[in-house]
Design a protein around this motif. Structure first.
Motif, PDB file in Angstrom:
ATOM      1  N   ALA A   1       0.833  -1.209   0.000  1.00  0.00           N
ATOM      2  CA  ALA A   1       0.000   0.000   0.000  1.00  0.00           C
ATOM      3  C   ALA A   1       0.865   1.255   0.000  1.00  0.00           C
ATOM      4  O   ALA A   1       0.532   2.248  -0.666  1.00  0.00           O
ATOM      5  CB  ALA A   1      -0.929  -0.003   1.209  1.00  0.00           C
TER       6      ALA A   1
ATOM      7  N   GLU B   1       0.784   4.104  -2.802  1.00  0.00           N
ATOM      8  CA  GLU B   1       0.546   5.501  -2.414  1.00  0.00           C
ATOM      9  C   GLU B   1       1.642   6.403  -2.966  1.00  0.00           C
ATOM     10  O   GLU B   1       1.367   7.509  -3.460  1.00  0.00           O
ATOM     11  CB  GLU B   1       0.492   5.614  -0.894  1.00  0.00           C
ATOM     12  CG  GLU B   1       0.162   6.992  -0.372  1.00  0.00           C
ATOM     13  CD  GLU B   1      -1.307   7.170  -0.031  1.00  0.00           C
ATOM     14  OE1 GLU B   1      -1.823   8.296  -0.195  1.00  0.00           O
ATOM     15  OE2 GLU B   1      -1.939   6.204   0.419  1.00  0.00           O
ATOM     16  N   GLN B   2       2.878   5.947  -2.891  1.00  0.00           N
ATOM     17  CA  GLN B   2       3.991   6.743  -3.401  1.00  0.00           C
ATOM     18  C   GLN B   2       3.885   6.939  -4.911  1.00  0.00           C
ATOM     19  O   GLN B   2       4.148   8.030  -5.425  1.00  0.00           O
ATOM     20  CB  GLN B   2       5.315   6.057  -3.056  1.00  0.00           C
ATOM     21  CG  GLN B   2       6.547   6.815  -3.529  1.00  0.00           C
ATOM     22  CD  GLN B   2       7.827   6.208  -3.000  1.00  0.00           C
ATOM     23  OE1 GLN B   2       8.248   6.469  -1.891  1.00  0.00           O
ATOM     24  NE2 GLN B   2       8.463   5.371  -3.795  1.00  0.00           N
TER      25      GLN B   2
ATOM     26  N   ALA C   1       1.100   9.441  -5.632  1.00  0.00           N
ATOM     27  CA  ALA C   1       1.547  10.795  -5.298  1.00  0.00           C
ATOM     28  C   ALA C   1       2.485  11.337  -6.368  1.00  0.00           C
ATOM     29  O   ALA C   1       2.441  12.528  -6.711  1.00  0.00           O
ATOM     30  CB  ALA C   1       2.233  10.798  -3.933  1.00  0.00           C
TER      31      ALA C   1
ATOM     32  N   ILE D   1      -7.026   6.012  -2.097  1.00  0.00           N
ATOM     33  CA  ILE D   1      -5.709   6.491  -2.522  1.00  0.00           C
ATOM     34  C   ILE D   1      -5.855   7.427  -3.715  1.00  0.00           C
ATOM     35  O   ILE D   1      -5.266   8.512  -3.757  1.00  0.00           O
ATOM     36  CB  ILE D   1      -4.791   5.298  -2.859  1.00  0.00           C
ATOM     37  CG1 ILE D   1      -4.441   4.520  -1.587  1.00  0.00           C
ATOM     38  CG2 ILE D   1      -3.516   5.781  -3.560  1.00  0.00           C
ATOM     39  CD1 ILE D   1      -3.689   3.239  -1.823  1.00  0.00           C
ATOM     40  N   ASP D   2      -6.640   7.018  -4.715  1.00  0.00           N
ATOM     41  CA  ASP D   2      -6.853   7.865  -5.893  1.00  0.00           C
ATOM     42  C   ASP D   2      -7.449   9.212  -5.511  1.00  0.00           C
ATOM     43  O   ASP D   2      -7.068  10.248  -6.066  1.00  0.00           O
ATOM     44  CB  ASP D   2      -7.792   7.168  -6.881  1.00  0.00           C
ATOM     45  CG  ASP D   2      -7.116   6.027  -7.620  1.00  0.00           C
ATOM     46  OD1 ASP D   2      -5.871   6.005  -7.678  1.00  0.00           O
ATOM     47  OD2 ASP D   2      -7.831   5.140  -8.133  1.00  0.00           O
TER      48      ASP D   2
ATOM     49  N   ARG E   1      -7.047  10.850  -2.863  1.00  0.00           N
ATOM     50  CA  ARG E   1      -6.066  11.713  -2.203  1.00  0.00           C
ATOM     51  C   ARG E   1      -5.093  12.322  -3.206  1.00  0.00           C
ATOM     52  O   ARG E   1      -4.396  13.292  -2.890  1.00  0.00           O
ATOM     53  CB  ARG E   1      -5.263  10.930  -1.150  1.00  0.00           C
ATOM     54  CG  ARG E   1      -6.021  10.642   0.123  1.00  0.00           C
ATOM     55  CD  ARG E   1      -5.095  10.172   1.223  1.00  0.00           C
ATOM     56  NE  ARG E   1      -4.522   8.850   0.990  1.00  0.00           N
ATOM     57  CZ  ARG E   1      -5.099   7.708   1.345  1.00  0.00           C
ATOM     58  NH1 ARG E   1      -6.279   7.724   1.951  1.00  0.00           N
ATOM     59  NH2 ARG E   1      -4.509   6.545   1.117  1.00  0.00           N
ATOM     60  N   HIS E   2      -5.028  11.756  -4.392  1.00  0.00           N
ATOM     61  CA  HIS E   2      -4.001  12.173  -5.345  1.00  0.00           C
ATOM     62  C   HIS E   2      -4.599  12.537  -6.710  1.00  0.00           C
ATOM     63  O   HIS E   2      -5.076  13.643  -6.903  1.00  0.00           O
ATOM     64  CB  HIS E   2      -2.945  11.072  -5.457  1.00  0.00           C
ATOM     65  CG  HIS E   2      -2.277  10.762  -4.153  1.00  0.00           C
ATOM     66  ND1 HIS E   2      -1.427  11.643  -3.533  1.00  0.00           N
ATOM     67  CD2 HIS E   2      -2.364   9.674  -3.329  1.00  0.00           C
ATOM     68  CE1 HIS E   2      -0.995  11.129  -2.395  1.00  0.00           C
ATOM     69  NE2 HIS E   2      -1.556   9.940  -2.243  1.00  0.00           N
TER      70      HIS E   2
END
Length: 210
Positions: free
Chosen positions: A65, A69-70, A73, A129-130, A132-133
């Motif tokens: 994860a 996430e990286q 981002a 996740i998507d 957030r970015h």
């Protein structure tokens, strides 16, 4: 002063260890399936102990994860660099769209974000996740275009989800060898098709896209 320096040094070492784990895991996760990648080879590649891995991550899935996430981002950062607030809303959407397609051509990225990510983490976690970015950037860009009256007003959340899916499908197709020019042409037509018949003069403002 020495105590503060020691704390900073410890923090730097901790962050470096975490970064090494993520980098080693990313390399292994794109070389073979997630299920076939073991934590022993990850710690060996990172040059750390199993204890260090479990100090930073609860398990292999948590490390995966962090890798995802990286990557998400990094894609969002490329989009935002390509679509500064000084651009008109529509221009920012186009520039951000191009940046997304380019960013997704980094080796292993489509697999991590669009294939293994949802399979390993689940659709709900991947959506978080998507959001957030990349999806956040796209949503902001669409809202900015609607406010500038260069795009028909529609439910922004729904439009974000549908356009994001189109961009993801394009990235997968291009990765598989399809024409990037053809997919870009269709995506640009989709964006332009959302414009009202009469477009007023635009004013520069914050705009982000996926």
């Amino acid at each position: 002063m020495q105590q503060e320096s020691a704390r900073r040094s410890n923090r730097d070492r901790t962050e470096a260890t975490r970064a090494d784990l993520i980098a080693a895991a990313r390399k292994l996760f794109i070389e073979k399936p997630y299920a076939e990648t073991g934590t022993p080879e990850i710690v060996a590649a990172a040059g750390v102990t199993r204890g260090a891995l479990y100090h930073h991550f609860a398990d292999k899935q948590a490390l995966f994860a962090a890798v995802v996430e990286q990557e998400a981002a990094a894609v969002a950062a490329e989009i935002e660099r390509a679509s500064p607030p000084s651009l008109f809303a529509r221009d920012a959407l186009i520039a951000g769209s191009d940046a997304y397609l380019v960013a997704m051509r980094v080796p292993g990225r489509t697999r991590l974000l669009l294939l293994d990510g949802p399979a390993v983490l689940g659709r709900a976690a991947m959506d978080e996740i998507d959001n957030r970015h990349g999806n956040r950037s796209l949503h902001e860009g669409l809202v900015a275009a609607m406010r500038a009256q260069t795009m028909t007003k529609l439910p922004a959340g729904v439009l974000t989800a549908l356009l994001a899916s189109a961009f993801d499908r394009a990235a997968l197709a291009i990765e598989a060898g399809a024409s990037a020019e053809d997919y870009r042409a269709v995506l640009m037509a989709l964006i332009d098709g959302l414009s009202p018949t009469t477009v007023p003069r635009q004013a520069p403002g914050p705009a982000r896209t996926r």
